[in-house]
Write a protein that holds these residues in place. Structure first.
Motif, PDB file in Angstrom:
ATOM      1  N   GLY A 175      15.743  68.596 -26.029  1.00  0.00           N
ATOM      2  CA  GLY A 175      15.220  69.896 -25.642  1.00  0.00           C
ATOM      3  C   GLY A 175      15.149  70.140 -24.159  1.00  0.00           C
ATOM      4  O   GLY A 175      14.807  71.248 -23.724  1.00  0.00           O
ATOM      5  N   GLY A 176      15.481  69.153 -23.333  1.00  0.00           N
ATOM      6  CA  GLY A 176      15.455  69.326 -21.886  1.00  0.00           C
ATOM      7  C   GLY A 176      16.838  69.610 -21.329  1.00  0.00           C
ATOM      8  O   GLY A 176      17.846  69.367 -21.993  1.00  0.00           O
ATOM      9  N   ALA A 185      22.823  59.949 -17.230  1.00  0.00           N
ATOM     10  CA  ALA A 185      22.446  61.361 -17.196  1.00  0.00           C
ATOM     11  C   ALA A 185      20.996  61.501 -16.759  1.00  0.00           C
ATOM     12  O   ALA A 185      20.174  60.607 -16.981  1.00  0.00           O
ATOM     13  CB  ALA A 185      22.654  62.015 -18.553  1.00  0.00           C
ATOM     14  N   TYR A 186      20.705  62.643 -16.144  1.00  0.00           N
ATOM     15  CA  TYR A 186      19.331  63.043 -15.851  1.00  0.00           C
ATOM     16  C   TYR A 186      18.897  64.090 -16.877  1.00  0.00           C
ATOM     17  O   TYR A 186      19.705  64.906 -17.333  1.00  0.00           O
ATOM     18  CB  TYR A 186      19.228  63.663 -14.457  1.00  0.00           C
ATOM     19  CG  TYR A 186      19.408  62.711 -13.319  1.00  0.00           C
ATOM     20  CD1 TYR A 186      18.359  61.891 -12.888  1.00  0.00           C
ATOM     21  CD2 TYR A 186      20.622  62.626 -12.637  1.00  0.00           C
ATOM     22  CE1 TYR A 186      18.521  61.020 -11.831  1.00  0.00           C
ATOM     23  CE2 TYR A 186      20.789  61.765 -11.574  1.00  0.00           C
ATOM     24  CZ  TYR A 186      19.737  60.961 -11.172  1.00  0.00           C
ATOM     25  OH  TYR A 186      19.907  60.091 -10.126  1.00  0.00           O
ATOM     26  N   LEU A 187      17.611  64.072 -17.213  1.00  0.00           N
ATOM     27  CA  LEU A 187      17.031  65.089 -18.084  1.00  0.00           C
ATOM     28  C   LEU A 187      15.803  65.671 -17.405  1.00  0.00           C
ATOM     29  O   LEU A 187      15.006  64.931 -16.813  1.00  0.00           O
ATOM     30  CB  LEU A 187      16.629  64.503 -19.435  1.00  0.00           C
ATOM     31  CG  LEU A 187      17.754  63.918 -20.297  1.00  0.00           C
ATOM     32  CD1 LEU A 187      17.862  62.410 -20.062  1.00  0.00           C
ATOM     33  CD2 LEU A 187      17.499  64.185 -21.764  1.00  0.00           C
ATOM     34  N   ASP A 188      15.657  66.976 -17.491  1.00  0.00           N
ATOM     35  CA  ASP A 188      14.478  67.640 -16.955  1.00  0.00           C
ATOM     36  C   ASP A 188      13.564  67.993 -18.126  1.00  0.00           C
ATOM     37  O   ASP A 188      13.853  68.898 -18.912  1.00  0.00           O
ATOM     38  CB  ASP A 188      14.887  68.906 -16.194  1.00  0.00           C
ATOM     39  CG  ASP A 188      13.719  69.506 -15.421  1.00  0.00           C
ATOM     40  OD1 ASP A 188      12.558  69.261 -15.820  1.00  0.00           O
ATOM     41  OD2 ASP A 188      13.958  70.211 -14.439  1.00  0.00           O
ATOM     42  N   TRP A 189      12.474  67.264 -18.220  1.00  0.00           N
ATOM     43  CA  TRP A 189      11.514  67.466 -19.311  1.00  0.00           C
ATOM     44  C   TRP A 189      10.249  68.186 -18.834  1.00  0.00           C
ATOM     45  O   TRP A 189       9.214  68.144 -19.510  1.00  0.00           O
ATOM     46  CB  TRP A 189      11.126  66.112 -19.919  1.00  0.00           C
ATOM     47  CG  TRP A 189      12.192  65.508 -20.786  1.00  0.00           C
ATOM     48  CD1 TRP A 189      13.242  66.145 -21.364  1.00  0.00           C
ATOM     49  CD2 TRP A 189      12.291  64.139 -21.192  1.00  0.00           C
ATOM     50  NE1 TRP A 189      13.993  65.267 -22.098  1.00  0.00           N
ATOM     51  CE2 TRP A 189      13.434  64.029 -22.016  1.00  0.00           C
ATOM     52  CE3 TRP A 189      11.527  63.001 -20.946  1.00  0.00           C
ATOM     53  CZ2 TRP A 189      13.833  62.817 -22.582  1.00  0.00           C
ATOM     54  CZ3 TRP A 189      11.919  61.791 -21.517  1.00  0.00           C
ATOM     55  CH2 TRP A 189      13.061  61.705 -22.327  1.00  0.00           C
ATOM     56  N   SER A 190      10.329  68.829 -17.688  1.00  0.00           N
ATOM     57  CA  SER A 190       9.133  69.447 -17.098  1.00  0.00           C
ATOM     58  C   SER A 190       8.460  70.412 -18.061  1.00  0.00           C
ATOM     59  O   SER A 190       7.225  70.398 -18.221  1.00  0.00           O
ATOM     60  CB  SER A 190       9.504  70.176 -15.805  1.00  0.00           C
ATOM     61  OG  SER A 190      10.150  69.312 -14.896  1.00  0.00           O
ATOM     62  N   ALA A 191       9.251  71.268 -18.709  1.00  0.00           N
ATOM     63  CA  ALA A 191       8.673  72.282 -19.601  1.00  0.00           C
ATOM     64  C   ALA A 191       8.114  71.676 -20.881  1.00  0.00           C
ATOM     65  O   ALA A 191       7.309  72.309 -21.571  1.00  0.00           O
ATOM     66  CB  ALA A 191       9.738  73.330 -19.942  1.00  0.00           C
ATOM     67  N   LEU A 192       8.539  70.453 -21.194  1.00  0.00           N
ATOM     68  CA  LEU A 192       8.106  69.811 -22.429  1.00  0.00           C
ATOM     69  C   LEU A 192       6.863  68.949 -22.247  1.00  0.00           C
ATOM     70  O   LEU A 192       6.320  68.429 -23.222  1.00  0.00           O
ATOM     71  CB  LEU A 192       9.234  68.936 -22.992  1.00  0.00           C
ATOM     72  CG  LEU A 192      10.580  69.620 -23.228  1.00  0.00           C
ATOM     73  CD1 LEU A 192      11.620  68.592 -23.668  1.00  0.00           C
ATOM     74  CD2 LEU A 192      10.451  70.732 -24.250  1.00  0.00           C
ATOM     75  N   CYS A 193       6.443  68.775 -20.996  1.00  0.00           N
ATOM     76  CA  CYS A 193       5.368  67.814 -20.698  1.00  0.00           C
ATOM     77  C   CYS A 193       4.260  68.458 -19.870  1.00  0.00           C
ATOM     78  O   CYS A 193       4.117  68.167 -18.671  1.00  0.00           O
ATOM     79  CB  CYS A 193       5.943  66.602 -19.959  1.00  0.00           C
ATOM     80  SG  CYS A 193       7.233  65.726 -20.860  1.00  0.00           S
ATOM     81  N   PRO A 194       3.483  69.314 -20.469  1.00  0.00           N
ATOM     82  CA  PRO A 194       2.358  69.901 -19.728  1.00  0.00           C
ATOM     83  C   PRO A 194       1.297  68.836 -19.455  1.00  0.00           C
ATOM     84  O   PRO A 194       1.051  67.962 -20.285  1.00  0.00           O
ATOM     85  CB  PRO A 194       1.836  70.982 -20.677  1.00  0.00           C
ATOM     86  CG  PRO A 194       2.227  70.491 -22.038  1.00  0.00           C
ATOM     87  CD  PRO A 194       3.540  69.781 -21.858  1.00  0.00           C
TER      88      PRO A 194
END
Length: 357
Positions: free
Chosen positions: A95-96, A106-115
């Motif tokens: 989902g990131g 690879a890099y993944l951006d999980w910012s929106a998934l981890c409040p």
């Protein structure tokens, strides 16, 4: 919203695929590359082989001397690329946003998934995601991955290297400065042999010494100085690159007269390797794929390439791989009108990686 970045690095990817597909190879020193009697080069090595000093881009004959019991397996690039696509599918399923930097990273951006209530709380929220991803990779693909979690790309990549293989490391914001202090300067992206030498001459061997250095290092390293100083403090605001742009660097020479003179061709290839290595250094990049291009007097043009698992940056490695490609397919079977050398499959340059063998 706090930033949460994960870096996923498949463990000894090429060799691990061979060990997965042939259980008899598990636990044994596997060397992916041409056999030593064919003057080949190493594309990848299992952790069992790495313990003997075997590395990518090394001549196969050297690898055989270092690891006499090594099992040489011819590379199956189409299979590795297909496997990479399957891994990418699993990464995208988290989902990131995903930035694939090479066939096995690879890099993944999980910012929106981890409040989270604060930066470190947000990072902690990523641990279940990382564990679930590692489990899916193991169950569905039969492979292991090391994952690093941090607030930026720099720290996430260092974290993924920290406990290889099959590692999971989180670098908290409150701990990042202390984590970085004892590390050698060469762990930072863009610090190759030349930059490392300049830093050592100034008495800077560890990131702690760089942190304590008065000034921004511009007088030592020019425009890269302030960036390196920020990296030493664990500061990195680079976003994920989500473009599909093909990145490559190449150099070509058209000869005044068609030539098959080996001395002239070697000198040309050596100069091209030095030029490309200098460009890689300026851009703080390394390459996993090396390609040669030849054109004959009748304008027939051929290209050949090789991909290695561990990225290369040094002119000697680029030159060696270029020579090997020319010899492997006997491309200098008649005089050449043009000779070219190129690199692609580019990734961040880290001269030394924190890999526990």
């Amino acid at each position: 919203m706090f930033r949460v970045i994960a870096h996923v690095d498949m463990d000894a990817f090429f060799a691990a695929i061979e060990q997965r597909d042939n259980p008899a190879l598990r636990g044994r020193p596997v060397i992916v590359g041409s056999p030593p009697h064919q003057r080949g080069v190493v594309c990848a090595a299992s952790y069992e082989a790495r313990r003997f000093g075997v590395r990518s881009a090394m001549p196969s004959a050297t690898a055989a001397r270092l690891c006499p019991q090594g099992i040489f397996i011819r590379p199956r690039m189409e299979l590795y690329q297909a496997e990479s696509r399957q891994i990418l599918r699993l990464l995208q399923g988290t989902g990131g946003a995903v930035e694939q930097t090479s066939i096995d990273e690879a890099y993944l951006d999980w910012s929106a998934l981890c409040p989270g209530q604060d930066a470190d709380d947000a990072l902690q929220q990523a641990l279940p995601l990382a564990r679930a991803l590692k489990q899916r990779i193991r169950q569905e693909r039969g492979l292991t991955a090391s994952v690093g979690i941090a607030a930026n790309k720099l720290l996430a990549k260092l974290a993924s290297d920290w406990q290889k293989p099959d590692g999971l490391t989180l670098i908290a914001e409150r701990d990042k400065v202390a984590f970085l202090r004892p590390l050698p300067v060469r762990v930072l992206p863009g610090v190759g042999p030349a930059t490392e030498r300049l830093l050592h001459q100034a008495g800077l061997y560890t990131l702690g010494q760089v942190q304590d250095y008065p000034g921004d290092l511009r007088e030592l390293l020019g425009s890269f100085g302030p960036t390196l100083k920020r990296f030493a403090w664990g500061q990195d605001d680079r976003p994920l690159d989500l473009t599909d742009e093909v990145k490559s660097i190449s150099s070509e020479e058209t000869f005044a007269r068609d030539t098959a003179d080996r001395t002239e061709l070697r000198a040309c290839l050596r100069a091209q390797a030095a030029e490309i290595a200098a460009k890689l250094q300026r851009r703080r990049l390394a390459a996993r794929t090396v390609q040669v291009k030849v054109r004959y007097g009748d304008f027939t043009t051929l290209t050949r390439q090789i991909t290695v698992q561990d990225p290369v940056t040094e002119p000697v490695d680029l030159y060696r791989l270029g020579c090997w490609l020319l010899a492997r397919d006997r491309l200098v079977c008649r005089p050449l009108r043009l000779l070219g050398l190129g690199v692609s499959n580019l990734t961040e340059c880290t001269a030394w990686q924190l890999r526990l063998l």
